[in-house]
Design an enzyme around this catalytic site. Structure first.
Site, PDB file in Angstrom:
ATOM      1  N   GLU A  38       7.715  23.438 -12.223  1.00  0.00           N
ATOM      2  CA  GLU A  38       8.966  22.423 -12.315  1.00  0.00           C
ATOM      3  C   GLU A  38       8.914  21.607 -13.553  1.00  0.00           C
ATOM      4  O   GLU A  38       9.298  20.479 -13.636  1.00  0.00           O
ATOM      5  CB  GLU A  38       9.528  21.844 -11.174  1.00  0.00           C
ATOM      6  CG  GLU A  38       9.678  22.443  -9.993  1.00  0.00           C
ATOM      7  CD  GLU A  38      10.957  23.098  -9.698  1.00  0.00           C
ATOM      8  OE1 GLU A  38      11.771  22.760 -10.452  1.00  0.00           O
ATOM      9  OE2 GLU A  38      11.288  23.673  -8.711  1.00  0.00           O
TER      10      GLU A  38
HETATM   11  C1  LIG Z   1       2.536  28.982  -7.853  1.00  0.00           C
HETATM   12  C2  LIG Z   1       3.271  29.017  -9.267  1.00  0.00           C
HETATM   13  C3  LIG Z   1       4.931  29.213  -8.961  1.00  0.00           C
HETATM   14  C4  LIG Z   1       5.601  29.360 -10.114  1.00  0.00           C
HETATM   15  N1  LIG Z   1       6.853  29.610  -9.739  1.00  0.00           N
HETATM   16  C5  LIG Z   1       7.474  29.937 -11.060  1.00  0.00           C
HETATM   17  C6  LIG Z   1       8.848  30.623 -10.738  1.00  0.00           C
HETATM   18  O1  LIG Z   1       9.484  30.658  -9.771  1.00  0.00           O
HETATM   19  N2  LIG Z   1       9.472  30.449 -11.778  1.00  0.00           N
HETATM   20  C7  LIG Z   1       9.210  30.332 -13.291  1.00  0.00           C
HETATM   21  O2  LIG Z   1       9.895  30.712 -14.160  1.00  0.00           O
HETATM   22  N3  LIG Z   1       7.726  29.911 -13.482  1.00  0.00           N
HETATM   23  C8  LIG Z   1       7.108  29.862 -12.321  1.00  0.00           C
HETATM   24  N4  LIG Z   1       6.032  29.142 -12.467  1.00  0.00           N
HETATM   25  C9  LIG Z   1       5.281  28.835 -13.773  1.00  0.00           C
HETATM   26  C10 LIG Z   1       5.124  27.510 -14.278  1.00  0.00           C
HETATM   27  O3  LIG Z   1       6.453  26.921 -14.248  1.00  0.00           O
HETATM   28  C11 LIG Z   1       4.453  27.344 -15.583  1.00  0.00           C
HETATM   29  O4  LIG Z   1       3.074  27.650 -14.832  1.00  0.00           O
HETATM   30  C12 LIG Z   1       4.490  25.973 -16.123  1.00  0.00           C
HETATM   31  O5  LIG Z   1       5.696  25.664 -16.575  1.00  0.00           O
HETATM   32  C13 LIG Z   1       3.324  25.651 -17.232  1.00  0.00           C
HETATM   33  O6  LIG Z   1       3.478  26.706 -17.998  1.00  0.00           O
HETATM   34  P1  LIG Z   1       1.735  27.474 -18.253  1.00  0.00           P
HETATM   35  O7  LIG Z   1       1.285  27.643 -17.109  1.00  0.00           O
HETATM   36  O8  LIG Z   1       2.285  28.218 -19.473  1.00  0.00           O
HETATM   37  O9  LIG Z   1       1.010  25.993 -19.003  1.00  0.00           O
HETATM   38  P2  LIG Z   1       0.982  25.706 -20.506  1.00  0.00           P
HETATM   39  O10 LIG Z   1       2.464  25.763 -20.961  1.00  0.00           O
HETATM   40  O11 LIG Z   1       0.139  26.674 -21.157  1.00  0.00           O
HETATM   41  O12 LIG Z   1       0.551  24.351 -20.511  1.00  0.00           O
HETATM   42  C14 LIG Z   1      -1.080  24.167 -20.180  1.00  0.00           C
HETATM   43  C15 LIG Z   1      -1.188  22.497 -20.198  1.00  0.00           C
HETATM   44  O13 LIG Z   1      -0.958  22.175 -21.632  1.00  0.00           O
HETATM   45  C16 LIG Z   1       0.071  21.181 -21.374  1.00  0.00           C
HETATM   46  N5  LIG Z   1       1.042  21.141 -22.372  1.00  0.00           N
HETATM   47  C17 LIG Z   1       1.801  22.136 -22.666  1.00  0.00           C
HETATM   48  N6  LIG Z   1       2.729  22.163 -23.792  1.00  0.00           N
HETATM   49  C18 LIG Z   1       2.588  20.450 -24.054  1.00  0.00           C
HETATM   50  C19 LIG Z   1       3.024  19.587 -24.950  1.00  0.00           C
HETATM   51  N7  LIG Z   1       4.202  19.934 -25.595  1.00  0.00           N
HETATM   52  N8  LIG Z   1       2.470  18.331 -25.004  1.00  0.00           N
HETATM   53  C20 LIG Z   1       1.561  17.863 -24.014  1.00  0.00           C
HETATM   54  N9  LIG Z   1       0.810  18.868 -23.275  1.00  0.00           N
HETATM   55  C21 LIG Z   1       1.261  20.183 -23.360  1.00  0.00           C
HETATM   56  C22 LIG Z   1       0.505  21.487 -19.892  1.00  0.00           C
HETATM   57  O14 LIG Z   1       1.282  20.012 -19.455  1.00  0.00           O
HETATM   58  C23 LIG Z   1      -0.661  21.811 -19.171  1.00  0.00           C
HETATM   59  O15 LIG Z   1      -1.371  20.776 -18.828  1.00  0.00           O
HETATM   60  C24 LIG Z   1       4.848  29.104 -11.272  1.00  0.00           C
HETATM   61  C25 LIG Z   1       3.750  28.835 -11.439  1.00  0.00           C
HETATM   62  C26 LIG Z   1       2.861  28.760 -10.525  1.00  0.00           C
HETATM   63  C27 LIG Z   1       1.621  28.348 -10.522  1.00  0.00           C
END
Ligand SMILES: Cc1cc2nc3c(=O)[nH]c(=O)nc-3n(C[C@H](O)[C@H](O)[C@H](O)COP(=O)(O)OP(=O)(O)OC[C@H]3O[C@@H](n4cnc5c(N)ncnc54)[C@H](O)[C@@H]3O)c2cc1C
Length: 608
Positions: A416
């Site tokens: 979220e």
């Molecule tokens: C159990 C689970 C259920 C989920 N369910 C859904 C779902 O139903 N639908 C859906 O669409 N997604 C879902 N997700 C995905 C989830 O929304 C993403 O994992 C989340 O948005 C983070 O994206 P990422 O994993 O690519 O991390 P990244 O975007 O790669 O982030 C990695 C780290 O970098 C930091 N970071 C990234 N960009 C920035 C920035 N601009 N400034 C500072 N820090 C930054 C982040 O805060 C994080 O600490 C789910 C994930 C999990 C684990």
């Protein structure tokens, strides 16, 4: 039972009378106690919604937790459908489409009480929140008629597909593509989504893809459409009872009329819906953490060490009290925000396009929604961590309930919108409103500047029993204006690249909202009882005092990074002046709060 929920909601009206304060305005205006909604203002119908949900989790879901954790095929969707049969899935769906059309306060009570088992809470949110609401807010009448009645009852289950393997936070960097078929009748989708909650069993998927590789758009996709497939279950650290899978689109044929909203406007759907999801996630976290506190409190009486119950040790009491105080802050903020949202919604109720108006209101409170998400998830993490500590070695044991709660909690800071992204958003949204002139932050900053230049004023002697806390709340707001002013002056449009400063400023915003919400609730409760001291009063005082320390630290950090020389010295001196205050014995306050927890082995301020 569903009719019962619907009847309850029709009668669910709040006791508040004044127009709602605009989103973010808490930083500038002192709120009035009587305008702040608190759990004590919940009416019988709203409480009954909570009891129905709580009973469902206790009787129907928790006894099956072991089987759910092992992914017994079909069990989670079966429970979701059962929840749908008694009206627990249709809270966000208007009655004309078969839902219960709950107000925000009732929906908050519902979410809070459905969170006793993390995997169920997440599945519920994936379906009833982000999987259903895009159609409620952005669907055409035909789309609503086709999908909402089935989603409201659980006949069909929903999911939300935004994230991709290379794009989570940076969701608009999606690679999934949509092109119109040569005959113009279908959208052809190609690409992959990742980490999709309910992916293994959902029937309807809200999918984001770029039309012609450029225009970010949204589609309603059914699992039976040719070219659609779900991958295997992810092996997760927690919420193991929930389904999380990748979703694949291989020349997936989606009827043309299943475009949701407009081509190139998918981001409006995506971000507005996440905004609603964030608010609700805070409520799920609150409910989950209350159960963990109850379990931890009971254990302190069952376990003995050195010839005493754990409950007799000051350090165990301190933990229970800090857990309850953190929850008190989250609860006070969330119900205050829900009250403001409902008031704004009723003010907009007469407008022609009620759904669009509702969306606007939810957007208005996007700052409060991000606060609910960040503060709620971080307090839950604190609570589960301390619960494991209270259980000692048994806390590390999978056979005891806190180990699962610890693992289940962790994901909340990631999805979220990660807490880092939400911290950036809180400040950005405030600045946007300041620039547009809808939130007069600049004017308030200029006024503060005059106050600082005028030098120290004598403190009025005040016999208000909450005078110190009122001053603390005012000082938190001033600290924000001072530190934000320094940061904006130095970095201007480049400030968003100074993320550490932005996060420190957002932390102050959250603490200020939490402090004021705790204070108003403590005052409201004291006025109702005719006494200023109580465990709740102590919780409010302890929270406000400790939060003051945190605010001062965040503000110093920001000022030291943003200002230099005389200007820095002047600002640090002003901060010192804001935070000059009488010392408070927070150990004594915490002991009283702990006594309140231990008296009932539960969070002591429920419904108060
Ligand atoms: C159990 C689970 C259920 C989920 N369910 C859904 C779902 O139903 N639908 C859906 O669409 N997604 C879902 N997700 C995905 C989830 O929304 C993403 O994992 C989340 O948005 C983070 O994206 P990422 O994993 O690519 O991390 P990244 O975007 O790669 O982030 C990695 C780290 O970098 C930091 N970071 C990234 N960009 C920035 C920035 N601009 N400034 C500072 N820090 C930054 C982040 O805060 C994080 O600490 C789910 C994930 C999990 C684990």
């Amino acid at each position: 039972m569903e009719t019962q929920l619907r009847r309850e909601n029709n009668m669910a009206t709040t006791t508040l009378t004044h127009a709602a304060a605009p989103g973010g305005s808490f930083l500038l205006d002192a709120s009035r106690t009587e305008d702040v909604f608190t759990p004590a203002d919940l009416n019988d119908d709203q409480k009954l919604i909570g009891q129905t949900a709580d009973e469902f989790i206790t009787k129907e879901v928790l006894p099956l937790a072991q089987e759910l954790e092992q992914h017994k095929p079909g069990l989670m969707p079966q429970l979701m459908k059962k929840a749908g049969e008694i009206g627990l899935l249709g809270g966000g769906v208007p009655e004309e489409y078969g839902g219960t059309g709950l107000d925000k306060i009732s929906a908050t009570v519902l979410a809070e009480n459905l969170a006793g088992y993390g995997s169920f809470g997440v599945s519920h949110g994936g379906h009833a929140g982000i999987g259903t609401l895009p159609i409620v807010y952005f669907g055409t009448p035909e789309q609503k008629q086709k999908y909402l009645p089935k989603l409201a009852t659980g006949e069909w289950l929903g999911a939300y597909c935004l994230s991709e393997p290379q794009a989570g936070s940076d969701a608009q960097n999606a690679l999934t593509r949509a092109v119109l078929s040569p005959d113009g009748k279908h959208w052809i989708l190609n690409g992959q989504k990742m980490w999709i909650t309910n992916g293994g069993f959902a029937d309807v998927f809200i999918v984001f893809a770029k039309v012609d590789g450029e225009k970010f758009s949204c589609f309603i996709v059914e699992k039976g459409f040719p070219g659609f497939s779900a991958g295997g279950e992810e092996k997760k650290m927690g919420i193991k009872g929930s389904s999380t899978t990748p979703i694949f689109f291989e020349n997936c044929k989606v009827p043309k009329e299943n475009l949701l909203h407009e081509i190139g406007r998918g981001h409006i759907v995506a971000f507005n819906i996440l905004n609603v999801g964030r608010f609700t996630l805070g409520a799920y976290c609150l409910g989950g953490a209350k159960r963990v506190l109850a379990v931890a409190s009971k254990y302190t009486k069952e376990r003995k060490a050195f010839g005493k119950q754990l409950a007799d040790f000051g350090l165990m009491q301190e933990k229970l009290a800090s857990m309850a105080i953190g929850l008190f802050a989250v609860e006070s903020m969330i119900y205050r925000s829900a009250g403001m949202i409902d008031r704004a919604l009723s003010a907009a109720a007469g407008s022609a396009d009620k759904t669009q108006q509702s969306m606007k209101v939810l957007e208005e409170y996007a700052i409060e929604s991000s606060i609910s998400k960040v503060y709620g998830t971080e307090v839950l993490d604190f609570v589960v961590d301390e619960a494991v500590q209270i259980f000692g070695g048994y806390g590390f044991h999978e056979e005891y309930p806190v180990a699962r709660a610890y693992r289940d909690s962790r994901v909340n800071r990631i999805f979220e919108g990660t807490n880092e992204i939400n911290r950036m958003l809180i400040f950005q949204m405030l600045m946007k409103r300041a620039m547009k002139g809808t939130l007069p932050l600049m004017q308030a900053g200029a006024k503060l500047q005059e106050e600082i230049l005028a030098g120290p004023q004598m403190d009025d002697s005040d016999d208000n029993p909450w005078a110190a806390e009122e001053k603390g709340v005012a000082s938190a707001k001033k600290s924000f204006l001072l530190a934000a002013g320094a940061a904006v002056m130095r970095y201007q449009m480049e400030l968003e690249n100074q993320q550490e400063i932005v996060a420190a400023l957002s932390n102050i915003v959250m603490e200020a909202y939490a402090m004021e919400s705790c204070l108003r609730r403590g005052q409201k409760s004291a006025a109702a009882r005719g006494a200023a001291s109580s465990a709740m009063g102590d919780a409010a005082r302890a929270f406000i005092y400790d939060a003051g320390d945190r605010v001062e630290k965040f503000a110093r950090t920001a000022v030291c990074a943003a200002a230099e020389g005389d200007s820095q010295r002047m600002m640090l001196a002003a901060l010192k002046r804001f935070w000059k205050r009488e010392a408070v014995d927070t150990i004594a306050l915490r002991r009283n709060v702990a006594a309140g927890v231990l008296a009932g082995d539960r969070y002591p301020f429920d419904g108060k």
